[in-house]
Design a protein around this motif. Structure first.
Motif, PDB file in Angstrom:
ATOM      1  N   MET A   1       0.853  -1.188   0.000  1.00 22.32           N
ATOM      2  CA  MET A   1       0.000   0.000   0.000  1.00 22.32           C
ATOM      3  C   MET A   1       0.892   1.241   0.000  1.00 22.32           C
ATOM      4  O   MET A   1       1.853   1.333   0.758  1.00 22.32           O
ATOM      5  N   LYS A   2       0.549   2.173  -0.823  1.00 23.38           N
ATOM      6  CA  LYS A   2       1.329   3.400  -0.885  1.00 23.38           C
ATOM      7  C   LYS A   2       1.093   4.226   0.373  1.00 23.38           C
ATOM      8  O   LYS A   2       0.083   4.086   1.044  1.00 23.38           O
ATOM      9  N   ASN A   3       2.035   5.099   0.625  1.00 26.26           N
ATOM     10  CA  ASN A   3       1.917   5.979   1.793  1.00 26.26           C
ATOM     11  C   ASN A   3       0.656   6.835   1.711  1.00 26.26           C
ATOM     12  O   ASN A   3      -0.032   7.032   2.714  1.00 26.26           O
ATOM     13  N   GLU A   4       0.354   7.347   0.523  1.00 25.31           N
ATOM     14  CA  GLU A   4      -0.812   8.198   0.349  1.00 25.31           C
ATOM     15  C   GLU A   4      -2.092   7.435   0.683  1.00 25.31           C
ATOM     16  O   GLU A   4      -2.994   7.975   1.315  1.00 25.31           O
ATOM     17  N   GLU A   5      -2.157   6.176   0.235  1.00 27.31           N
ATOM     18  CA  GLU A   5      -3.343   5.360   0.509  1.00 27.31           C
ATOM     19  C   GLU A   5      -3.491   5.100   2.003  1.00 27.31           C
ATOM     20  O   GLU A   5      -4.599   5.131   2.538  1.00 27.31           O
ATOM     21  N   LYS A   6      -2.372   4.846   2.655  1.00 24.90           N
ATOM     22  CA  LYS A   6      -2.401   4.603   4.097  1.00 24.90           C
ATOM     23  C   LYS A   6      -2.851   5.860   4.844  1.00 24.90           C
ATOM     24  O   LYS A   6      -3.667   5.793   5.776  1.00 24.90           O
ATOM     25  N   ILE A   7      -2.345   7.001   4.421  1.00 22.15           N
ATOM     26  CA  ILE A   7      -2.730   8.270   5.050  1.00 22.15           C
ATOM     27  C   ILE A   7      -4.228   8.507   4.869  1.00 22.15           C
ATOM     28  O   ILE A   7      -4.933   8.872   5.810  1.00 22.15           O
ATOM     29  N   ILE A   8      -4.719   8.278   3.662  1.00 24.43           N
ATOM     30  CA  ILE A   8      -6.142   8.462   3.389  1.00 24.43           C
ATOM     31  C   ILE A   8      -6.970   7.507   4.251  1.00 24.43           C
ATOM     32  O   ILE A   8      -7.979   7.900   4.836  1.00 24.43           O
ATOM     33  N   GLU A   9      -6.544   6.274   4.345  1.00 25.69           N
ATOM     34  CA  GLU A   9      -7.259   5.289   5.170  1.00 25.69           C
ATOM     35  C   GLU A   9      -7.300   5.725   6.629  1.00 25.69           C
ATOM     36  O   GLU A   9      -8.347   5.669   7.278  1.00 25.69           O
ATOM     37  N   LEU A  10      -6.163   6.173   7.147  1.00 25.84           N
ATOM     38  CA  LEU A  10      -6.110   6.626   8.540  1.00 25.84           C
ATOM     39  C   LEU A  10      -6.989   7.859   8.756  1.00 25.84           C
ATOM     40  O   LEU A  10      -7.669   7.967   9.782  1.00 25.84           O
ATOM     41  N   LEU A  11      -6.981   8.766   7.802  1.00 25.09           N
ATOM     42  CA  LEU A  11      -7.832   9.953   7.913  1.00 25.09           C
ATOM     43  C   LEU A  11      -9.307   9.571   7.904  1.00 25.09           C
ATOM     44  O   LEU A  11     -10.096  10.124   8.677  1.00 25.09           O
TER      45      LEU A  11
END
Length: 61
Positions: free
Chosen positions: A1-11
């Motif tokens: 998973m890309k960092n951006e996807e992980k950030i979006i998921e956490l948000l």
């Protein structure tokens, strides 16, 4: 998973939790308002009872 996807998921998880907390808070506020109104009504009724008792004492005394 890309960092951006992980950030979006956490948000999204954070937003979901925040929304849930806000909903619970609003429900608690509604309940507190109801409790306050009930207490206020009881207090008003008690004050009326006290005034009626005082008047009956004055009339009888």
């Amino acid at each position: 998973m890309k960092n951006e996807e992980k950030i979006i998921e956490l948000l999204m998880e954070h937003i979901s939790r925040t929304d849930k907390m806000e909903k619970e808070f609003k429900e608690e506020m509604v309940q507190l308002r109801r409790d306050f109104n009930q207490t206020n009504s009881r207090q008003e009724a008690l004050m009326q009872d006290i005034q009626a008792l005082q008047k009956s004492r004055q009339a009888g005394g």
